[in-house]
Scaffold this motif. Structure first.
Motif, mmCIF file in Angstrom:
data_model
loop_
_atom_site.group_PDB
_atom_site.id
_atom_site.type_symbol
_atom_site.label_atom_id
_atom_site.label_comp_id
_atom_site.label_asym_id
_atom_site.label_seq_id
_atom_site.Cartn_x
_atom_site.Cartn_y
_atom_site.Cartn_z
ATOM 1 N N VAL A 119 0.817 -1.219 0.000
ATOM 2 C CA VAL A 119 0.000 0.000 0.000
ATOM 3 C C VAL A 119 0.850 1.269 0.000
ATOM 4 O O VAL A 119 0.334 2.376 0.175
ATOM 5 C CB VAL A 119 -0.975 0.014 1.194
ATOM 6 C CG1 VAL A 119 -1.908 -1.178 1.129
ATOM 7 C CG2 VAL A 119 -0.228 0.064 2.538
ATOM 8 N N GLU A 136 -2.695 8.457 4.300
ATOM 9 C CA GLU A 136 -1.922 7.384 4.933
ATOM 10 C C GLU A 136 -2.811 6.518 5.824
ATOM 11 O O GLU A 136 -2.656 5.294 5.873
ATOM 12 C CB GLU A 136 -0.774 7.991 5.740
ATOM 13 C CG GLU A 136 0.328 8.589 4.867
ATOM 14 C CD GLU A 136 1.327 9.411 5.657
ATOM 15 O OE1 GLU A 136 2.430 9.646 5.144
ATOM 16 O OE2 GLU A 136 1.001 9.839 6.796
ATOM 17 N N ARG A 139 -4.631 4.096 3.690
ATOM 18 C CA ARG A 139 -3.740 3.020 3.240
ATOM 19 C C ARG A 139 -3.559 1.974 4.342
ATOM 20 O O ARG A 139 -3.519 0.775 4.076
ATOM 21 C CB ARG A 139 -2.382 3.603 2.834
ATOM 22 C CG ARG A 139 -2.417 4.438 1.556
ATOM 23 C CD ARG A 139 -1.070 5.081 1.306
ATOM 24 N NE ARG A 139 -1.115 6.040 0.214
ATOM 25 C CZ ARG A 139 -0.880 5.739 -1.070
ATOM 26 N NH1 ARG A 139 -0.571 4.491 -1.399
ATOM 27 N NH2 ARG A 139 -0.949 6.669 -1.995
ATOM 28 N N LEU A 170 -4.892 7.570 -4.907
ATOM 29 C CA LEU A 170 -5.194 6.391 -4.105
ATOM 30 C C LEU A 170 -6.089 5.403 -4.856
ATOM 31 O O LEU A 170 -6.018 4.197 -4.607
ATOM 32 C CB LEU A 170 -5.858 6.799 -2.789
ATOM 33 C CG LEU A 170 -4.932 7.413 -1.739
ATOM 34 C CD1 LEU A 170 -5.686 7.655 -0.442
ATOM 35 C CD2 LEU A 170 -3.732 6.531 -1.474
ATOM 36 N N ASP A 173 -3.752 3.279 -6.689
ATOM 37 C CA ASP A 173 -3.050 2.384 -5.771
ATOM 38 C C ASP A 173 -3.976 1.292 -5.241
ATOM 39 O O ASP A 173 -3.550 0.145 -5.039
ATOM 40 C CB ASP A 173 -2.467 3.181 -4.602
ATOM 41 C CG ASP A 173 -1.350 4.119 -5.038
ATOM 42 O OD1 ASP A 173 -0.825 3.943 -6.149
ATOM 43 O OD2 ASP A 173 -1.011 5.042 -4.266
#
Length: 338
Positions: A119, A136, A139, A170, A173
Motif C-alpha cells: 500500500v 496514509e 492506506r 489512491l 493504488d
C-alpha cells in the motif's frame, strides 16, 4: 450469473417508511472487483451493509460460492470491511493496526511488512496512527483489511473524505493492491472516475435498483438511459436520427476552420456557438460559450441548457462575442437509443 463468488438475488432492504434496496440481483466472480455507483441515498451502502450482515434482509438472498449466508453473523462471513473514516485503533501503532486480524498467523511481522509495502507505506510499522495524514490512514485501513486474506472485501466510500488529487492517486493504488492480491471486492462510490479506475465492472444504482451493469467503457459508450448518462457526466443533448446525442462536460473543442455563417447552427459533429468568456481548468485554457439554440441542443433530462467549456486550438484563443464552431469529441459523447 456466476456461482463462484458473491451472488445477490432479489435483495430487498427496508427501513421504516422506505425501501432502500428494491429487488437487486448481482454477482461478483472470485478475483474480480465490482463498483456500486450512484448518488447519495440510492441504496448502495445499504446493499453493502446487507452483504456484510450489518442490515437485516427483508427479502431475497445473499450467497457466497453457492452457500446461503442468511443467519451467518458478520464475524463469521470471512469478509473484510473498509469504511470512509478507516476506523483505525488510535492506541495502536501502524503495525498493531495491520496485525489486528492476524492472531493465528505464524509470521505476523513479515505479513505486516508485505502489506505496508503493497500500500506504499514501507517502514511505517512503528508510526503512531495519530501522526498520519488522511491518505496514509486509509492506506493503513486497506492493509489491515487485506491482512487476513478476506474472501470478499467490502469498501464503503473509502476515498470520499480526501481531496480530489489524493483520491485519484489512491484509486490507482487501490486498484493495484486488489489486483496484486487477487482480492474479490465490492466497492461503493458516488464518483464515476473512481469506479472506472478501481473496478472491472460497474453497477449503477438509482432509487434502490440496478439500472445498468457493465465494464466501465461499455457504460460510457452506451448509457442505457438519461439517468445513467447524467450520472456518468453527460450534460448536453442534441437530437439525432438514432436518438439523442449526449455530450459530456469537457467534450467540446473549438474548430479551427472558418466561422459558421449566421444561418448555420449545426453541421455534422459541429455546433455553432458564441464565446462568452474564458477560464483555466487544471492549468489549461478553455473558452466558455453558449450553443446556438437553433441546433436543438438541450440540457440533459430536461435541465436548462447551460454554457459549455471548449478547448481552443493551439494557435488562437477566440474572443468573447466571437461566433465559432464547436466540435464534439467522439470519445466524450454517446447516443441514447430512441
Amino acid at each position: 450469473m456466476t456461482h463462484e463468488g458473491l451472488q445477490v438475488t432479489g435483495l430487498v432492504v427496508r427501513y421504516p417508511g422506505v425501501t432502500a434496496v428494491d429487488g437487486v440481483d448481482l454477482g461478483i466472480e472470485v478475483g474480480r472487483v465490482l463498483a456500486l455507483l450512484g448518488p447519495s441515498g440510492c441504496g448502495k451502502s445499504s446493499l453493502l451493509r446487507a452483504v456484510a450482515g450489518l442490515e437485516p434482509v427483508a427479502a431475497g438472498s445473499i450467497a457466497w460460492r453457492g452457500r446461503d449466508l442468511s443467519g451467518v453473523p458478520t464475524h463469521r462471513r470471512g469478509f473484510g470491511l473498509v469504511f470512509q473514516d478507516g476506523q483505525l485503533f488510535g492506541h495502536r501503532t501502524v503495525a498493531g493496526n495491520v496485525a489486528y486480524g492476524l492472531r493465528g498467523d505464524s509470521d505476523r511481522t513479515a505479513r505486516v511488512a508485505e502489506l505496508l509495502d503493497l500500500v506504499g507505506l514501507p517502514g511505517y510499522q512503528d508510526r503512531p496512527v495519530g501522526t498520519l495524514s488522511g491518505g496514509e490512514r486509509q492506506r493503513v485501513a486497506l492493509a489491515r483489511s487485506l491482512a487476513p486474506r478476506p474472501r470478499l472485501l467490502l469498501l464503503d466510500e473509502p476515498l470520499s473524505a480526501l481531496d480530489r488529487a489524493l483520491r485519484e492517486r489512491l484509486a490507482d493504488d487501490l486498484r493495484s493492491a486488489l489486483v496484486a492480491t487477487g482480492t474479490t471486492a465490492l466497492f461503493v462510490t458516488h464518483d464515476q472516475d473512481e469506479a472506472a479506475t478501481v473496478a472491472d465492472r460497474v453497477a449503477v444504482m438509482s432509487a434502490g435498483r440496478l439500472v445498468q451493469t457493465g465494464r466501465p467503457e461499455e457504460l460510457w459508450a452506451a448509457p442505457v438511459d438519461t439517468t445513467v448518462a447524467r450520472f456518468l457526466g453527460y450534460r448536453t443533448a442534441l437530437p439525432g436520427p438514432d436518438g439523442a446525442r449526449v455530450v459530456a462536460e469537457g467534450g467540446w473543442a473549438v474548430d479551427d476552420g472558418p466561422a459558421p455563417r449566421s444561418d448555420q447552427s449545426r453541421s455534422g459533429d459541429r455546433v455553432a456557438a458564441t464565446v462568452t468568456g474564458r477560464r483555466t481548468r487544471r492549468g489549461r485554457p478553455e473558452v466558455v460559450a453558449d450553443l446556438d439554440p437553433r441546433s436543438g441542443a438541450t440540457g440533459l433530462g430536461g435541465d436548462p441548457l447551460a454554457p459549455v467549456a471548449a478547448r481552443p486550438g493551439p494557435d488562437r484563443m477566440p474572443r468573447p462575442g466571437e461566433r465559432v464552431w464547436l466540435r464534439i469529441d467522439p470519445h466524450a459523447s454517446a447516443v441514447l437509443a430512441a
